[in-house]
Design a protein around this motif. Sequence first.
Motif, PDB file in Angstrom:
ATOM      1  N   ARG A 253      -0.355   1.294  -6.520  1.00  0.00           N
ATOM      2  CA  ARG A 253       0.861   0.696  -5.973  1.00  0.00           C
ATOM      3  C   ARG A 253       1.468   1.659  -4.961  1.00  0.00           C
ATOM      4  O   ARG A 253       1.368   2.873  -5.106  1.00  0.00           O
ATOM      5  CB  ARG A 253       1.882   0.425  -7.082  1.00  0.00           C
ATOM      6  N   PHE A 254       2.105   1.096  -3.942  1.00  0.00           N
ATOM      7  CA  PHE A 254       2.755   1.940  -2.950  1.00  0.00           C
ATOM      8  C   PHE A 254       3.942   2.675  -3.543  1.00  0.00           C
ATOM      9  O   PHE A 254       4.207   3.835  -3.221  1.00  0.00           O
ATOM     10  CB  PHE A 254       3.223   1.093  -1.759  1.00  0.00           C
ATOM     11  N   ASP A 255       4.681   1.978  -4.421  1.00  0.00           N
ATOM     12  CA  ASP A 255       5.918   2.515  -4.975  1.00  0.00           C
ATOM     13  C   ASP A 255       5.890   2.295  -6.483  1.00  0.00           C
ATOM     14  O   ASP A 255       5.711   1.155  -6.938  1.00  0.00           O
ATOM     15  CB  ASP A 255       7.104   1.782  -4.351  1.00  0.00           C
ATOM     16  N   PRO A 256       6.055   3.353  -7.289  1.00  0.00           N
ATOM     17  CA  PRO A 256       5.997   3.166  -8.739  1.00  0.00           C
ATOM     18  C   PRO A 256       7.080   2.235  -9.268  1.00  0.00           C
ATOM     19  O   PRO A 256       6.951   1.682 -10.363  1.00  0.00           O
ATOM     20  CB  PRO A 256       6.177   4.589  -9.284  1.00  0.00           C
ATOM     21  N   ALA A 257       8.159   2.040  -8.502  1.00  0.00           N
ATOM     22  CA  ALA A 257       9.240   1.163  -8.944  1.00  0.00           C
ATOM     23  C   ALA A 257       8.965  -0.303  -8.640  1.00  0.00           C
ATOM     24  O   ALA A 257       9.674  -1.178  -9.114  1.00  0.00           O
ATOM     25  CB  ALA A 257      10.553   1.584  -8.287  1.00  0.00           C
ATOM     26  N   LYS A 258       7.922  -0.583  -7.853  1.00  0.00           N
ATOM     27  CA  LYS A 258       7.599  -1.960  -7.477  1.00  0.00           C
ATOM     28  C   LYS A 258       6.215  -2.310  -8.018  1.00  0.00           C
ATOM     29  O   LYS A 258       5.207  -1.792  -7.528  1.00  0.00           O
ATOM     30  CB  LYS A 258       7.642  -2.120  -5.954  1.00  0.00           C
ATOM     31  N   THR A 259       6.195  -3.161  -9.024  1.00  0.00           N
ATOM     32  CA  THR A 259       4.931  -3.483  -9.698  1.00  0.00           C
ATOM     33  C   THR A 259       4.407  -4.861  -9.313  1.00  0.00           C
ATOM     34  O   THR A 259       3.553  -5.420  -9.988  1.00  0.00           O
ATOM     35  CB  THR A 259       5.107  -3.402 -11.212  1.00  0.00           C
ATOM     36  N   THR A 260       4.926  -5.421  -8.242  1.00  0.00           N
ATOM     37  CA  THR A 260       4.397  -6.660  -7.700  1.00  0.00           C
ATOM     38  C   THR A 260       4.214  -6.475  -6.197  1.00  0.00           C
ATOM     39  O   THR A 260       4.692  -5.503  -5.612  1.00  0.00           O
ATOM     40  CB  THR A 260       5.333  -7.853  -7.963  1.00  0.00           C
ATOM     41  N   GLY A 261       3.536  -7.421  -5.575  1.00  0.00           N
ATOM     42  CA  GLY A 261       3.315  -7.360  -4.142  1.00  0.00           C
ATOM     43  C   GLY A 261       2.013  -6.675  -3.794  1.00  0.00           C
ATOM     44  O   GLY A 261       1.288  -6.182  -4.669  1.00  0.00           O
ATOM     45  N   PRO A 262       1.661  -6.662  -2.514  1.00  0.00           N
ATOM     46  CA  PRO A 262       0.377  -6.113  -2.065  1.00  0.00           C
ATOM     47  C   PRO A 262       0.166  -4.666  -2.484  1.00  0.00           C
ATOM     48  O   PRO A 262       1.116  -3.882  -2.590  1.00  0.00           O
ATOM     49  CB  PRO A 262       0.452  -6.240  -0.538  1.00  0.00           C
ATOM     50  N   ARG A 263      -1.088  -4.317  -2.713  1.00  0.00           N
ATOM     51  CA  ARG A 263      -1.483  -2.957  -3.086  1.00  0.00           C
ATOM     52  C   ARG A 263      -2.238  -2.313  -1.911  1.00  0.00           C
ATOM     53  O   ARG A 263      -2.767  -3.021  -1.041  1.00  0.00           O
ATOM     54  CB  ARG A 263      -2.408  -2.979  -4.305  1.00  0.00           C
ATOM     55  N   PRO A 264      -2.347  -0.992  -1.888  1.00  0.00           N
ATOM     56  CA  PRO A 264      -3.193  -0.349  -0.883  1.00  0.00           C
ATOM     57  C   PRO A 264      -4.643  -0.773  -1.058  1.00  0.00           C
ATOM     58  O   PRO A 264      -5.135  -0.875  -2.177  1.00  0.00           O
ATOM     59  CB  PRO A 264      -2.999   1.139  -1.153  1.00  0.00           C
ATOM     60  N   GLN A 265      -5.314  -1.018   0.030  1.00  0.00           N
ATOM     61  CA  GLN A 265      -6.700  -1.470  -0.048  1.00  0.00           C
ATOM     62  C   GLN A 265      -7.686  -0.315  -0.151  1.00  0.00           C
ATOM     63  O   GLN A 265      -8.871  -0.536  -0.410  1.00  0.00           O
ATOM     64  CB  GLN A 265      -7.028  -2.350   1.168  1.00  0.00           C
ATOM     65  N   ASP A 266      -7.214   0.908   0.052  1.00  0.00           N
ATOM     66  CA  ASP A 266      -8.028   2.097  -0.177  1.00  0.00           C
ATOM     67  C   ASP A 266      -7.167   3.094  -0.950  1.00  0.00           C
ATOM     68  O   ASP A 266      -6.622   4.050  -0.404  1.00  0.00           O
ATOM     69  CB  ASP A 266      -8.507   2.705   1.139  1.00  0.00           C
ATOM     70  N   ALA A 267      -7.044   2.809  -2.257  1.00  0.00           N
ATOM     71  CA  ALA A 267      -6.129   3.598  -3.087  1.00  0.00           C
ATOM     72  C   ALA A 267      -6.568   5.044  -3.201  1.00  0.00           C
ATOM     73  O   ALA A 267      -5.725   5.945  -3.329  1.00  0.00           O
ATOM     74  CB  ALA A 267      -6.026   2.967  -4.472  1.00  0.00           C
ATOM     75  N   ALA A 268      -7.875   5.300  -3.171  1.00  0.00           N
ATOM     76  CA  ALA A 268      -8.358   6.672  -3.278  1.00  0.00           C
ATOM     77  C   ALA A 268      -7.967   7.490  -2.052  1.00  0.00           C
ATOM     78  O   ALA A 268      -7.501   8.640  -2.167  1.00  0.00           O
ATOM     79  CB  ALA A 268      -9.868   6.683  -3.465  1.00  0.00           C
ATOM     80  N   MET A 269      -8.138   6.914  -0.872  1.00  0.00           N
ATOM     81  CA  MET A 269      -7.764   7.639   0.347  1.00  0.00           C
ATOM     82  C   MET A 269      -6.257   7.824   0.427  1.00  0.00           C
ATOM     83  O   MET A 269      -5.766   8.883   0.873  1.00  0.00           O
ATOM     84  CB  MET A 269      -8.269   6.896   1.576  1.00  0.00           C
ATOM     85  N   ALA A 270      -5.507   6.832  -0.031  1.00  0.00           N
ATOM     86  CA  ALA A 270      -4.056   6.974  -0.046  1.00  0.00           C
ATOM     87  C   ALA A 270      -3.645   8.128  -0.960  1.00  0.00           C
ATOM     88  O   ALA A 270      -2.742   8.910  -0.633  1.00  0.00           O
ATOM     89  CB  ALA A 270      -3.409   5.667  -0.507  1.00  0.00           C
ATOM     90  N   ALA A 271      -4.302   8.266  -2.108  1.00  0.00           N
ATOM     91  CA  ALA A 271      -4.010   9.379  -3.012  1.00  0.00           C
ATOM     92  C   ALA A 271      -4.412  10.702  -2.384  1.00  0.00           C
ATOM     93  O   ALA A 271      -3.699  11.720  -2.523  1.00  0.00           O
ATOM     94  CB  ALA A 271      -4.738   9.178  -4.338  1.00  0.00           C
ATOM     95  N   ALA A 272      -5.554  10.724  -1.688  1.00  0.00           N
ATOM     96  CA  ALA A 272      -6.009  11.958  -1.040  1.00  0.00           C
ATOM     97  C   ALA A 272      -5.050  12.390   0.054  1.00  0.00           C
ATOM     98  O   ALA A 272      -4.782  13.592   0.239  1.00  0.00           O
ATOM     99  CB  ALA A 272      -7.408  11.756  -0.467  1.00  0.00           C
ATOM    100  N   GLU A 273      -4.505  11.433   0.783  1.00  0.00           N
ATOM    101  CA  GLU A 273      -3.540  11.773   1.834  1.00  0.00           C
ATOM    102  C   GLU A 273      -2.243  12.293   1.222  1.00  0.00           C
ATOM    103  O   GLU A 273      -1.618  13.225   1.762  1.00  0.00           O
ATOM    104  CB  GLU A 273      -3.294  10.547   2.706  1.00  0.00           C
ATOM    105  N   ALA A 274      -1.832  11.713   0.090  1.00  0.00           N
ATOM    106  CA  ALA A 274      -0.641  12.223  -0.593  1.00  0.00           C
ATOM    107  C   ALA A 274      -0.875  13.645  -1.111  1.00  0.00           C
ATOM    108  O   ALA A 274       0.008  14.506  -1.027  1.00  0.00           O
ATOM    109  CB  ALA A 274      -0.277  11.293  -1.750  1.00  0.00           C
ATOM    110  N   PHE A 275      -2.082  13.891  -1.615  1.00  0.00           N
ATOM    111  CA  PHE A 275      -2.420  15.245  -2.055  1.00  0.00           C
ATOM    112  C   PHE A 275      -2.405  16.220  -0.881  1.00  0.00           C
ATOM    113  O   PHE A 275      -1.892  17.351  -0.992  1.00  0.00           O
ATOM    114  CB  PHE A 275      -3.795  15.260  -2.724  1.00  0.00           C
TER     115      PHE A 275
END
Length: 508
Positions: A253-275
Amino acid sequence: MKRRTSRAGTDPVPAPLRGIIPMLLLTLLVVALAVPAGIAIAPAFLGPDRSADAAKPAPPWQQAPTRLSSPRGTGGIGPLSASAAAPDAGPLAAQLNDSLKTDGAGTITGAVQDAATGQLLFDRSGDEARVPASNMKLFTASAALRVLGPDRRFSTKVVAGSAPGSVVLTGGGDVLLGAGESAPGAVVGHAGLATLAQATVRALQNDGVSGTVTVLLDDSLFSGPPLNPAWSPDDVAAGEMAPLYPLATNSARFDPAKTTGPRPQDAAMAAAEAFTAQLTAAAAAAGLSVAPGVVRAPAGAGSGPEKSGPDKSRPGKGDVRVLAEVQSATVGQQVDLLLRTSDNYLAEVMGRMTALAGGRPGSNDGAIAAVLQQLKDMDIPTDTLRAEDVSGLALANQVSARQLTDVVRAMTSGKDTRLRAALAGFPVAGLTGTLGDRYTDASTAGGAGLVRAKTGTLNTVIALSGYVVDADGRLLVFSFIGNGLTPGAANKAALDRAASVLARCGCR
């Protein structure tokens, strides 16, 4: 009209319920549910007395305690009385059939069993295969607890890359990573990328690394297509599912407070960029710099010159030097979360991790095979069961109400006590999870705070499977499945009424 699963996330408390919550909390009673052998299970909770005969005193196990119990043995509460009478099938069936009426098209099947003996107390085409929606997650939860164990944690590591100054962020199955520092008391965000980045910088300093650090991503733990072709593209677009990877933040999820709506389509890369962003901040304070951008590395890219032993969590990866590591919340805690919020992404990841732990590929097919094998090992018949995924999002799944009551009974009363870890994750009627906004009217309030059940919702499908202590103190397990229903019709109330019948019924 889009097909949608049960909502992920706990809804705010609805206005009709706010007035009774203080009374619920004041009259809350923990009940230890156990088989005659004395194995305690998760509690049922008190709801207000909304029965037709309100003047009749509530039975002792539904009254507020006047004093604390003395510790017994290991501190567990005594089991339910073995002398409590089970409901008579005839009167019970009469009340349930009166409740299980559809609003418009479709039919509802169901089964109710006595948890202690397994006696079938109600059977309405209970062996008929139906689309179970998110009740499929009960099978996945049981398989994960049996194979992985409730205390297992998943590691996210940073290992030394083969090129000087390179590090490899390596996914190990934790898709509940937080972007900030680790939060030991949390499930989502239990392992934090900021904490991982800070530990990585310390390790690099100890190794005498200087100059620019390059970040690579190894997300090769899973195999096969990241999206199941049995899932509707509309559901994926709506955020009910996203491509599966072995690391992500906030359950993709983009935001831990929002559990509905579109998700990132490359969650692994999004996590790597956050790291990488966290690593950049931590490195600057240490006089290091981090190259912009993240590159996917081939499996086994972490093979630095210094060795600290084989990384056994990644079969075939060989010897690597682990620079830093953070660990997820336990499997038991994650199972609680996926049941309470009906998170499809987390359920599918848990299925793949179960497959890997059993020596199968971390793929959709591997997850299905792993779950079905565990059901067979639990002596739950699977000849009529068809599984196209392990989250219940696929309309091609076929499961019977009897198979669902069998798995709930295994959780409450079976010999494998590892399954008890799932019970606390069942939503509580009118209070938590996907049942938090239900059981608020006069026809269902008798089950509020007492019924604990997993929900399931697709466009023309509803399901409810769980457990409840009846008015005589007998533990019952149940499953009701509606298929072919009129979209948007008020059919959830029929299942809630039926479960409330079980909560208030002596039925003799």
